[in-house]
Design a protein around this motif. Structure first.
Motif, PDB file in Angstrom:
ATOM      1  N   ARG A   1       0.860  -1.335  -0.124  1.00 47.50           N
ATOM      2  CA  ARG A   1      -0.158  -0.113  -0.108  1.00 47.50           C
ATOM      3  C   ARG A   1       0.818   1.174  -0.131  1.00 47.50           C
ATOM      4  O   ARG A   1       1.788   1.451   0.976  1.00 47.50           O
ATOM      5  CB  ARG A   1      -0.876   0.129   1.137  1.00 47.50           C
TER       6      ARG A   1
ATOM      7  N   VAL B   1      -1.732  -1.333  -3.926  1.00 45.70           N
ATOM      8  CA  VAL B   1      -2.681  -0.226  -3.832  1.00 45.70           C
ATOM      9  C   VAL B   1      -2.206   1.092  -3.948  1.00 45.70           C
ATOM     10  O   VAL B   1      -1.255   1.289  -3.035  1.00 45.70           O
ATOM     11  CB  VAL B   1      -3.566  -0.602  -2.386  1.00 45.70           C
TER      12      VAL B   1
ATOM     13  N   ASP C   1      -3.588   5.578  -4.662  1.00 44.14           N
ATOM     14  CA  ASP C   1      -4.521   6.476  -4.644  1.00 44.14           C
ATOM     15  C   ASP C   1      -4.207   7.802  -5.282  1.00 44.14           C
ATOM     16  O   ASP C   1      -3.272   7.835  -5.981  1.00 44.14           O
ATOM     17  CB  ASP C   1      -4.993   6.637  -3.251  1.00 44.14           C
TER      18      ASP C   1
ATOM     19  N   THR D   1      -4.502  -1.501  -8.213  1.00 50.02           N
ATOM     20  CA  THR D   1      -5.535  -0.239  -8.193  1.00 50.02           C
ATOM     21  C   THR D   1      -4.930   0.982  -7.947  1.00 50.02           C
ATOM     22  O   THR D   1      -4.156   1.304  -6.774  1.00 50.02           O
ATOM     23  CB  THR D   1      -6.567  -0.573  -7.323  1.00 50.02           C
ATOM     24  N   GLY D   2      -4.930   1.858  -8.818  1.00 48.46           N
ATOM     25  CA  GLY D   2      -4.555   3.291  -8.650  1.00 48.46           C
ATOM     26  C   GLY D   2      -2.981   3.299  -8.591  1.00 48.46           C
ATOM     27  O   GLY D   2      -2.443   3.978  -7.616  1.00 48.46           O
TER      28      GLY D   2
ATOM     29  N   SER E   1      -9.016   2.795  -8.791  1.00 44.69           N
ATOM     30  CA  SER E   1      -8.946   2.837  -7.730  1.00 44.69           C
ATOM     31  C   SER E   1     -10.441   3.515  -7.047  1.00 44.69           C
ATOM     32  O   SER E   1     -10.990   4.172  -7.812  1.00 44.69           O
ATOM     33  CB  SER E   1      -7.897   3.912  -7.035  1.00 44.69           C
TER      34      SER E   1
ATOM     35  N   SER F   1      -4.784   3.497 -12.866  1.00 47.16           N
ATOM     36  CA  SER F   1      -3.684   2.942 -12.952  1.00 47.16           C
ATOM     37  C   SER F   1      -2.944   2.884 -14.355  1.00 47.16           C
ATOM     38  O   SER F   1      -3.713   2.846 -15.234  1.00 47.16           O
ATOM     39  CB  SER F   1      -3.613   1.524 -12.833  1.00 47.16           C
TER      40      SER F   1
END
Length: 364
Positions: free
Chosen positions: A221, A243, A245, A285-286, A315, A321
């Protein structure tokens, strides 16, 4: 009285020259502190200095341990060295157990904590060859721990994470087993308490671990610059999660290669942060500029929006992405498809993969 049994190992090396009069040199002595079940691990750790080893004898130990000294090793004698939470008040008088633990690690519900500060990280700690089980939050937790090594640790049945780190670059996680933990078996993050961009993991390596029956096998993350290689992941709701964002710099530059990811079909309900999970192999994701290559990904099946063999997913905060390279993977029996791309991000490529089905069509 301190019950720790202390043995001193003096390491002396002689420098032999080819001419007469060559002078010997002596390396610094290090200490091995043997802790038996019922003795205080914390006392032994507090007494240890850089280069020392705290050796936990075979058997069941109780309590939590705070490690703040750089360069020490906390090691058991294999899986039969077990660390459990401190015995509850009123436990049987015949049970040989340490008194209820105190300190920040115990208060947070963790088993072993390796903690520095944001301005002064603790460096070069090793945790090895033991089982950590039954803790309310995390089996092994590290914050601001640089060059941490965790090897041959079994983290099983902990409430949130098996092994977890924040702000801990240049780590090595090798040969561990994380099983049946409430969230991720292995969780690596920049931070979970603040909103900020991804941090540099400094080449952290996650290698040859077994991750089974967790919500997620490995979560990476908001980090950049690490490798996930040669792991075996099965029976989780999702195997690998990368992960990111909207924060800058974005997460990415992670290499995921040569892992075996099969039958991660456990069903996990939706949470406040994440949709329901089942049948996810590798999810991005992201996150940008990752390399996903030479993995074997089979029989991961579910009906979550995140289900599939390799899934590129925008995300939940809407960040796409981009520039991820998915190549030369062997995929079969994944549902709804071996390769899934629902992300509008640009530059994601799918090349040389052996697979049957994809969403949209044409990725195989």
């Amino acid at each position: 009285m301190n019950k720790c049994h202390i043995a001193y190992l003096a390491c002396t090396a002689a420098l032999l020259g080819t001419s007469l009069g060559a002078a010997p040199s002596t390396a610094a002595a290090h200490t091995v502190r043997l802790v038996k079940p019922g003795d205080s691990i914390q006392q032994a750790v507090d007494a240890a200095g850089p280069g020392d080893t705290v050796l936990l004898a075979h058997g069941v130990h109780h309590g939590s341990v705070d490690v703040t000294t750089p360069g020490i090793t906390l090691r058991g004698m294999g899986r039969g060295t077990v660390l459990r939470p401190a015995a509850a008040t009123g436990a049987s008088a015949t049970a040989k157990a340490a008194p209820a633990a105190s300190g920040a690690c115990a208060a947070a519900g963790n088993g072993i904590c390796v903690t520095g500060t944001r301005t002064d990280s603790v460096k070069g700690v090793t945790i090895a060859s033991l089982t950590v089980t039954g803790f309310r939050k995390t089996g092994v937790y590290a914050h601001s721990a640089e060059a941490l090594t965790v090897r041959s640790v079994t983290a099983v049945g902990n409430g949130v994470w098996g092994i977890a780190t924040e702000r801990s670059p240049r780590g090595v996680f090798r040969g561990n087993t994380a099983r049946d933990n409430g969230d991720a078996g292995l969780f690596l993050a920049n931070t979970v308490t603040e909103e900020e961009g991804a941090s540099d993991a400094g080449g952290t390596v996650v290698e040859r671990n077994r991750l089974e029956g967790n919500r997620i096998g490995v979560t990476v993350r908001r980090l950049r610059n690490l490798t996930v290689v040669g792991n075996r992941l099965t029976g989780n709701c999702a195997a690998v999660f990368l992960v990111g964002d909207e924060n800058k710099p974005k997460a990415g530059r992670v290499t995921v290669r040569e892992n075996r990811i099969e039958r991660n079909n456990k069903s996990c309900p939706k949470t406040a942060r994440l949709d329901a999970l089942q049948g996810s192999g590798i999810v991005l994701t992201g996150t940008d500029d990752n390399v996903i290559t030479h993995n074997v990904i089979r029989d991961n099946a579910g009906k979550s929006p995140l289900s599939g063999g390799i899934v590129v997913f925008k995300s939940f905060v809407g960040t796409p992405s981009e520039r991820n390279r998915i190549s030369d993977n062997l995929l079969s029996g994944n549902s709804p498809a071996d390769l899934v791309n629902t992300d509008p991000g640009v530059g994601n490529t799918f090349q040389g993969n052996s697979c049957v089905s994809s969403q949209p069509a044409g990725l195989c």
